[in-house]
Scaffold this active site. Structure first.
Site, short mmCIF file in Angstrom:
data_model
loop_
_atom_site.label_atom_id
_atom_site.label_comp_id
_atom_site.label_asym_id
_atom_site.label_seq_id
_atom_site.Cartn_x
_atom_site.Cartn_y
_atom_site.Cartn_z
CD GLU A 1 50.52 35.22 43.22
OE1 GLU A 1 49.90 34.15 43.01
OE2 GLU A 1 50.27 36.27 42.58
CG ASP B 1 44.15 40.56 48.13
OD1 ASP B 1 43.08 41.17 48.04
OD2 ASP B 1 44.42 39.56 47.46
CG HIS C 1 46.48 33.65 44.00
ND1 HIS C 1 47.04 34.53 43.11
CD2 HIS C 1 45.14 33.89 43.95
CE1 HIS C 1 46.08 35.27 42.57
NE2 HIS C 1 44.92 34.89 43.05
CG ASN D 1 48.57 31.13 41.05
OD1 ASN D 1 47.58 31.34 41.77
ND2 ASN D 1 49.57 32.00 40.96
P1 PGA Z 1 38.64 36.26 40.42
O1 PGA Z 1 40.00 36.31 41.24
O2 PGA Z 1 37.54 36.12 41.42
O3 PGA Z 1 38.59 37.57 39.70
O4 PGA Z 1 38.73 35.06 39.52
C1 PGA Z 1 40.26 35.35 42.21
C2 PGA Z 1 41.66 35.49 42.74
O5 PGA Z 1 42.58 35.76 41.96
O6 PGA Z 1 41.84 35.30 43.94
#
Ligand code: PGA
Length: 247
Positions: free
Chosen positions: A142, A67, A137, A135
């Protein structure tokens, strides 16, 4: 879904790097989908170490970032393209043109179509590595994202913007983009293998819902229960809410 619980973040990083290295060594050309964020930093550090020690050749590796923030140029220090160059691409021998990130400016539909076409032209994804949001995702998919989605532009959940503000060093919340472009759930599910990484107590609820909850678009990662070759590596803290833990 295979669940591997390891003691800590260091072990998680080493396990993840070994899994990626095994895929790279298994064939002359390997197409990877790769995450950004704090979780995979240790994995990239270990992959770079392996390369610099002469243990891993990236010349046949093709990468696709999962992404990107919509609207940030690839040279912006907060962009995921910049992250990927800083943490991996600049330190290994991935040939120019074999590291991809979604176009993040201009015509949105064209950007999404082009990314899917690039992945298809590369022969599809051999392995996708994922982080997970609090959450649930995956990528920037999302809660509520349709399971049949391909690469698309998304409005970021406010909790995602807040987590990224806190975790990634943005000067203030307003500086965190409101939109992203992300491989879709169906794009991720098309990969031959999927590896999800989760570290820390704040991910424990999302991990439990992913592994043991109902498969629902409200928990995007729960779809991995239906993938034929999905593995989740979690450290003890992220495994906290799982009923049974494996060593
Ligand atoms: P993080 O992010 O590895 O910084 O916790 C994970 C995500 O939001 O997919």
């Amino acid at each position: 879904m295979n669940v591997i619980v390891v003691p800590d973040y260091e072990q998680l990083s080493l396990h993840a790097a070994e899994a990626v290295a095994a895929e790279i060594r298994a064939r002359a050309r390997t197409v990877l989908g790769l995450p950004t964020g704090n979780t995979p930093k240790g994995m990239y550090r270990e992959l770079v170490r392996m390369h610099q020690a002469g243990e891993l050749d990236f010349s046949g590796v093709v990468t696709f970032n999962l992404d990107e923030y919509w609207g940030l140029s690839p040279d912006h220090p907060m962009s995921f393209a910049y992250y990927m160059r800083t943490h991996l691409v600049d330190h290994v021998n991935i040939p120019p043109g074999q590291a991809h990130w979604p176009q993040s400016q201009g015509d949105q539909d064209a950007a999404c179509r082009a990314y899917e076409e690039q992945i298809r032209a590369a022969g599809g994804l051999d392995l996708v590595v994922l982080g997970i949001g609090n959450n649930g995702h995956i990528g920037f998919n999302e809660p509520g994202t349709p399971f049949d989605s391909r690469t698309h532009v998304v409005r970021l959940a406010e909790e995602t913007r807040l987590a990224n503000f806190r975790g990634y060093g943005f000067p203030d919340l307003d500086a965190v983009p409101k939109f992203g472009i992300s491989m879709g759930i169906a794009t991720i599910m098309s990969a031959r293998r999927v590896l999800l990484l989760a570290s820390g107590r704040e991910k424990a609820t999302a991990v439990a819902r992913t592994v043991a909850g109902p498969v629902t678009e409200q928990v995007p990662a729960s779809i991995l229960q239906r993938h034929p070759d999905a593995t989740i590596i979690v450290d003890e803290e992220a495994a906290f809410a799982l009923a049974s833990r494996e060593a």
